[in-house]
Design a protein around this motif. Structure first.
Motif, PDB file in Angstrom:
ATOM      1  N   THR A   1      39.557  74.805 -17.310  1.00 17.69           N
ATOM      2  CA  THR A   1      40.037  75.836 -16.304  1.00 17.69           C
ATOM      3  C   THR A   1      39.578  75.519 -14.887  1.00 17.69           C
ATOM      4  N   GLY A   2      40.250  75.943 -14.095  1.00 19.36           N
ATOM      5  CA  GLY A   2      39.799  75.675 -12.790  1.00 19.36           C
ATOM      6  C   GLY A   2      40.836  76.703 -11.647  1.00 19.36           C
ATOM      7  N   LEU A   3      40.413  76.837 -10.391  1.00 17.48           N
ATOM      8  CA  LEU A   3      40.859  77.888  -9.596  1.00 17.48           C
ATOM      9  C   LEU A   3      41.818  76.831  -8.582  1.00 17.48           C
ATOM     10  N   VAL A   4      43.078  77.416  -8.726  1.00 19.64           N
ATOM     11  CA  VAL A   4      44.089  76.623  -7.715  1.00 19.64           C
ATOM     12  C   VAL A   4      44.773  77.678  -6.857  1.00 19.64           C
ATOM     13  N   ASP A   5      44.481  77.345  -5.514  1.00 29.28           N
ATOM     14  CA  ASP A   5      44.957  78.486  -4.529  1.00 29.28           C
ATOM     15  C   ASP A   5      44.519  79.819  -4.872  1.00 29.28           C
TER      16      ASP A   5
ATOM     17  N   LEU B   1      45.669  71.639 -12.351  1.00 33.35           N
ATOM     18  CA  LEU B   1      44.277  71.856 -12.357  1.00 33.35           C
ATOM     19  C   LEU B   1      43.782  70.354 -11.930  1.00 33.35           C
ATOM     20  N   ALA B   2      44.349  69.315 -11.633  1.00 37.21           N
ATOM     21  CA  ALA B   2      43.851  68.113 -10.892  1.00 37.21           C
ATOM     22  C   ALA B   2      43.510  68.456  -9.561  1.00 37.21           C
TER      23      ALA B   2
ATOM     24  N   CYS C   1      36.020  73.917 -15.206  1.00 35.81           N
ATOM     25  CA  CYS C   1      35.036  74.551 -16.372  1.00 35.81           C
ATOM     26  C   CYS C   1      35.742  74.103 -17.690  1.00 35.81           C
ATOM     27  N   VAL C   2      34.734  73.529 -18.437  1.00 32.76           N
ATOM     28  CA  VAL C   2      35.358  73.165 -19.811  1.00 32.76           C
ATOM     29  C   VAL C   2      34.621  74.350 -20.611  1.00 32.76           C
ATOM     30  N   ASN C   3      35.434  75.017 -21.168  1.00 29.93           N
ATOM     31  CA  ASN C   3      35.111  76.050 -22.011  1.00 29.93           C
ATOM     32  C   ASN C   3      35.149  75.774 -23.630  1.00 29.93           C
TER      33      ASN C   3
ATOM     34  N   PRO D   1      28.831  78.846 -11.192  1.00 34.67           N
ATOM     35  CA  PRO D   1      28.419  78.662  -9.568  1.00 34.67           C
ATOM     36  C   PRO D   1      29.598  78.063  -8.777  1.00 34.67           C
ATOM     37  N   HIS D   2      30.423  77.302  -9.021  1.00 39.17           N
ATOM     38  CA  HIS D   2      31.317  76.930  -7.862  1.00 39.17           C
ATOM     39  C   HIS D   2      32.814  77.455  -8.162  1.00 39.17           C
ATOM     40  N   GLY D   3      32.712  78.665  -8.859  1.00 38.74           N
ATOM     41  CA  GLY D   3      33.783  79.409  -9.015  1.00 38.74           C
ATOM     42  C   GLY D   3      35.001  79.088  -9.916  1.00 38.74           C
ATOM     43  N   ALA D   4      34.859  78.252 -10.642  1.00 39.65           N
ATOM     44  CA  ALA D   4      35.793  77.852 -11.905  1.00 39.65           C
ATOM     45  C   ALA D   4      35.706  78.698 -12.872  1.00 39.65           C
TER      46      ALA D   4
END
Length: 167
Positions: A27-31, A66-67, A73-75, A105-108
């Protein structure tokens, strides 16, 4: 075997299905919006420096988004999370609808109930045939106390029956 020997893809998949693997959702945050994908090709890469790798399919519509995320975050999914795995494997839907998560901690997005969370940033992306090979530098880690993992074996989800230690 000659390097140019033709291997039937269905036979290849069948033979390799004999190797059990865990299941992760990356997972990640994109925009400022969460994005994610299911992946069973995941492993530790290096202890020093701490690195992991995963292999999203080139056909994935989620990986290009995601790239671009600064942190992923690898869940590592727990045994009860096969519906999450299925949901994040689908294209074209709101994968986070009804899914609880907290930021790393970095928002993912760290998915609630996962066995472990590995926060990382992409170090490199390499060609791997019909997949990408994504290496990541690990930034933070956490794990549940003693969860059973979600396993994938012989084209289906499995759970540990018992834990046996061999001498």
């Amino acid at each position: 075997m000659d390097a140019h020997t033709a291997i039937d893809p269905a036979h290849f998949r069948s033979v390799l299905s004999h190797f059990a693997s865990g299941v992760v959702v990356v997972t990640g945050l994109v925009d400022n919006r969460p994005a994610g994908l299911t992946c069973q090709s995941f492993t530790a890469l290096s202890l020093t420096p701490p690195m992991v790798l995963f292999c999203p399919a080139k056909s994935s519509t989620s990986w290009p988004m995601l790239a671009t995320a600064p942190y992923l975050c690898v869940n590592v999914l727990s045994a009860e999370q096969h519906q999450l795995s299925d949901g994040f494997a689908r294209s074209g839907s709101d994968k986070f609808a009804g899914v609880s998560w907290t930021p790393t901690p970095h928002g993912a997005p760290a998915l609630d109930g996962a066995a472990a969370h590995i926060e990382a940033r992409v170090a490199a992306c390499h060609d791997g045939g019909d997949h990408h090979i994504v290496t990541c530098a690990v930034e933070a880690l956490s794990a549940d106390s003693d969860p059973d993992p979600l396993l994938y074996y012989r084209s289906g989800y499995r759970a540990l029956d018992e834990i046996r230690q061999f001498a």
